[in-house]
Design a protein around this motif. Structure first.
Motif, PDB file in Angstrom:
ATOM      1  N   ALA A 171       8.530  -4.568  -5.718  1.00 33.93           N
ATOM      2  CA  ALA A 171       9.117  -5.678  -5.273  1.00 33.93           C
ATOM      3  C   ALA A 171       8.851  -6.846  -5.929  1.00 33.93           C
ATOM      4  O   ALA A 171       9.855  -7.782  -6.277  1.00 33.93           O
ATOM      5  N   GLY A 172       7.687  -7.132  -6.421  1.00 32.69           N
ATOM      6  CA  GLY A 172       7.463  -8.417  -7.529  1.00 32.69           C
ATOM      7  C   GLY A 172       8.146  -8.192  -8.680  1.00 32.69           C
ATOM      8  O   GLY A 172       8.755  -9.141  -9.383  1.00 32.69           O
ATOM      9  N   GLU A 223       2.309   9.731  -2.325  1.00 34.61           N
ATOM     10  CA  GLU A 223       3.152  10.581  -3.181  1.00 34.61           C
ATOM     11  C   GLU A 223       2.123  11.575  -4.011  1.00 34.61           C
ATOM     12  O   GLU A 223       2.230  12.882  -4.033  1.00 34.61           O
ATOM     13  N   GLU A 224       0.756  11.165  -4.135  1.00 33.26           N
ATOM     14  CA  GLU A 224      -0.054  11.829  -4.806  1.00 33.26           C
ATOM     15  C   GLU A 224      -1.113  12.693  -3.887  1.00 33.26           C
ATOM     16  O   GLU A 224      -1.536  13.971  -4.235  1.00 33.26           O
ATOM     17  N   VAL A 225      -1.180  11.976  -2.716  1.00 30.21           N
ATOM     18  CA  VAL A 225      -2.163  12.573  -1.842  1.00 30.21           C
ATOM     19  C   VAL A 225      -1.520  13.733  -1.032  1.00 30.21           C
ATOM     20  O   VAL A 225      -1.851  15.026  -0.744  1.00 30.21           O
ATOM     21  N   SER A 226      -0.027  13.530  -0.861  1.00 29.60           N
ATOM     22  CA  SER A 226       0.782  14.806  -0.150  1.00 29.60           C
ATOM     23  C   SER A 226       0.779  15.713  -1.334  1.00 29.60           C
ATOM     24  O   SER A 226       0.938  17.127  -0.661  1.00 29.60           O
ATOM     25  N   SER A 248       1.013   0.861 -11.135  1.00 35.82           N
ATOM     26  CA  SER A 248       1.837   2.312 -10.779  1.00 35.82           C
ATOM     27  C   SER A 248       3.080   1.793 -10.231  1.00 35.82           C
ATOM     28  O   SER A 248       3.425   1.002  -9.213  1.00 35.82           O
ATOM     29  N   VAL A 249       3.986   2.711 -10.610  1.00 35.03           N
ATOM     30  CA  VAL A 249       5.334   2.464  -9.971  1.00 35.03           C
ATOM     31  C   VAL A 249       5.708   2.991  -8.502  1.00 35.03           C
ATOM     32  O   VAL A 249       6.663   2.773  -8.138  1.00 35.03           O
ATOM     33  N   HIS A 250       4.500   3.686  -8.142  1.00 30.69           N
ATOM     34  CA  HIS A 250       4.470   4.180  -6.795  1.00 30.69           C
ATOM     35  C   HIS A 250       4.499   3.121  -5.812  1.00 30.69           C
ATOM     36  O   HIS A 250       4.621   3.107  -4.773  1.00 30.69           O
ATOM     37  N   GLY A 258       2.356  -9.987  -7.576  1.00 33.42           N
ATOM     38  CA  GLY A 258       2.307 -10.989  -8.790  1.00 33.42           C
ATOM     39  C   GLY A 258       2.199 -10.040 -10.136  1.00 33.42           C
ATOM     40  O   GLY A 258       2.795 -10.474 -11.265  1.00 33.42           O
ATOM     41  N   ALA A 259       1.570  -9.017 -10.352  1.00 32.08           N
ATOM     42  CA  ALA A 259       1.561  -7.830 -11.358  1.00 32.08           C
ATOM     43  C   ALA A 259       3.102  -7.532 -11.683  1.00 32.08           C
ATOM     44  O   ALA A 259       3.560  -7.392 -12.797  1.00 32.08           O
TER      45      ALA A 259
END
Length: 349
Positions: free
Chosen positions: A260-261, A142-145, A252-254, A198-199
């Protein structure tokens, strides 16, 4: 002008195509969907994976693999590790001359315990590959693009090939370092997805920053333990594909793995999470492979083991955390057998 085929029209493959197109390379982006290819060619968007991003008009998309590979000098693989062998078999039957293989996928294959570069070498005959290079580091598509500052690592046993890939991608928004430690770069990039799961789980359980910091720190230690056992260099885990990638994926929420965790921590089952996300979560498959490999190599990886039990044995996340916190007391920098040195306490200057 180099001709580059990018295989995988998801978020990361599309984002890396943007970098290559910005550098004036001839880019062909392949994906399985004819509708997606048409959208990219006609609207210059990939709304499913990168909503709101306008793609360079020079990116040409196709769902025809033979067409995508025609005249290519370099193949960039950005497909899930689960699909890697199948796509490599298709590539092999369509290659007419040797090319440079670059991969930006992060995972370890269960049962064989092979890294992606090893899978490539196993499936593609030596006479059809110039070199194998991995591109890895802290980088959200999302940031690279959107051309936000990003720094990654290009790694290969062939340093000329690593430098070639560095030159392909390097620009004012996308900085690329080189690193000869292919094992360390691939292990760091793969195993950080486990710790990110895990995070996210700790956040889903309602735990705060203290728990996240502990998980990331001890997670890095066990990543390094397994990596060094396999021949990686300790300093790699303090770099972009180690600590750097771990930070960005765990905070990051990205991050798909974090999300998933987080859902699992809130009580969702793994099948429910995968169905809702609709995208590959590499950390789940990698947890299984890393758990098996650590058992085989007799490497202590308590966080990975705890997550394995949650993901595959039905253990409640709260119980896994309690078990981790209740482990026998230890010295922080002497996690291994007496006389051995903790990998993060023995880094070269």
């Amino acid at each position: 002008m180099p001709s580059i085929t990018v295989l995988g029209a998801g978020s990361w493959g599309t984002a890396l195509s943007v970098v290559l197109a910005d550098n004036n390379h001839q880019v062909t982006l392949w994906g399985r969907s004819a509708d997606s290819a048409r959208e990219i060619n006609e609207n210059h968007t990939n709304v499913k994976y990168l909503p709101g991003v306008l793609l360079p008009e020079t990116i040409q998309a196709t769902n025809d693999l033979q067409e995508a590979l025609k005249g290519s000098d370099t193949i960039l693989l950005v497909v899930p590790t689960k699909a890697m062998r199948d796509i490599l078999k298709d590539i092999k039957s369509n290659l007419e001359r040797p090319v440079t293989f670059v991969h930006a996928s992060k995972g370890i294959e269960p049962e064989t315990y092979l890294r992606v570069s090893e899978i490539i070498e196993e499936e593609i005959p030596e006479n059809l590959r110039k070199a194998v290079v991995v591109l890895s580091g802290p980088s959200h598509a999302e940031e690279v693009s959107t051309r936000q500052p990003t720094t990654v690592t290009s790694s290969s046993v062939n340093m000329k090939a690593a430098e070639f890939v560095q030159d392909l991608f390097m620009n004012t928004n996308f900085r690329v370092y080189t690193n000869p430690d292919l094992i360390g770069v691939e292990i760091g990039g793969s195993l950080k997805n486990i710790i990110a799961l895990g995070a996210g789980m700790t956040s889903g359980l309602g735990y705060g920053d203290n728990a996240k910091a502990a998980l990331m720190t001890r997670g890095l230690a066990e990543i390094a333990r397994l990596g060094m056992k396999l021949g990686a260099k300790p300093m790699t885990f303090a770099g972009l594909s180690g600590l750097g990638d771990l930070i960005v994926t765990c905070t990051s929420v990205h991050s798909r793995n974090w999300r998933a965790g987080n859902m699992i921590g809130k009580g969702r089952t793994v099948p429910e999470v995968l169905e809702e996300m609709g995208m590959v979560v590499e950390g789940i498959r990698t947890t299984k492979a890393a758990y098996q490999l650590a058992s085989l190599e007799k490497v202590d990886m308590p966080i990975t083991s705890g997550l394995y039990d949650v993901l595959f044995n039905g253990k409640e996340p709260e119980a896994a955390v309690e078990e981790l916190m209740g482990r026998v007391k230890k010295h922080e920098v002497e996690d291994l057998k007496l006389g051995e040195t903790d990998p993060l306490n023995d880094m070269e200057p």
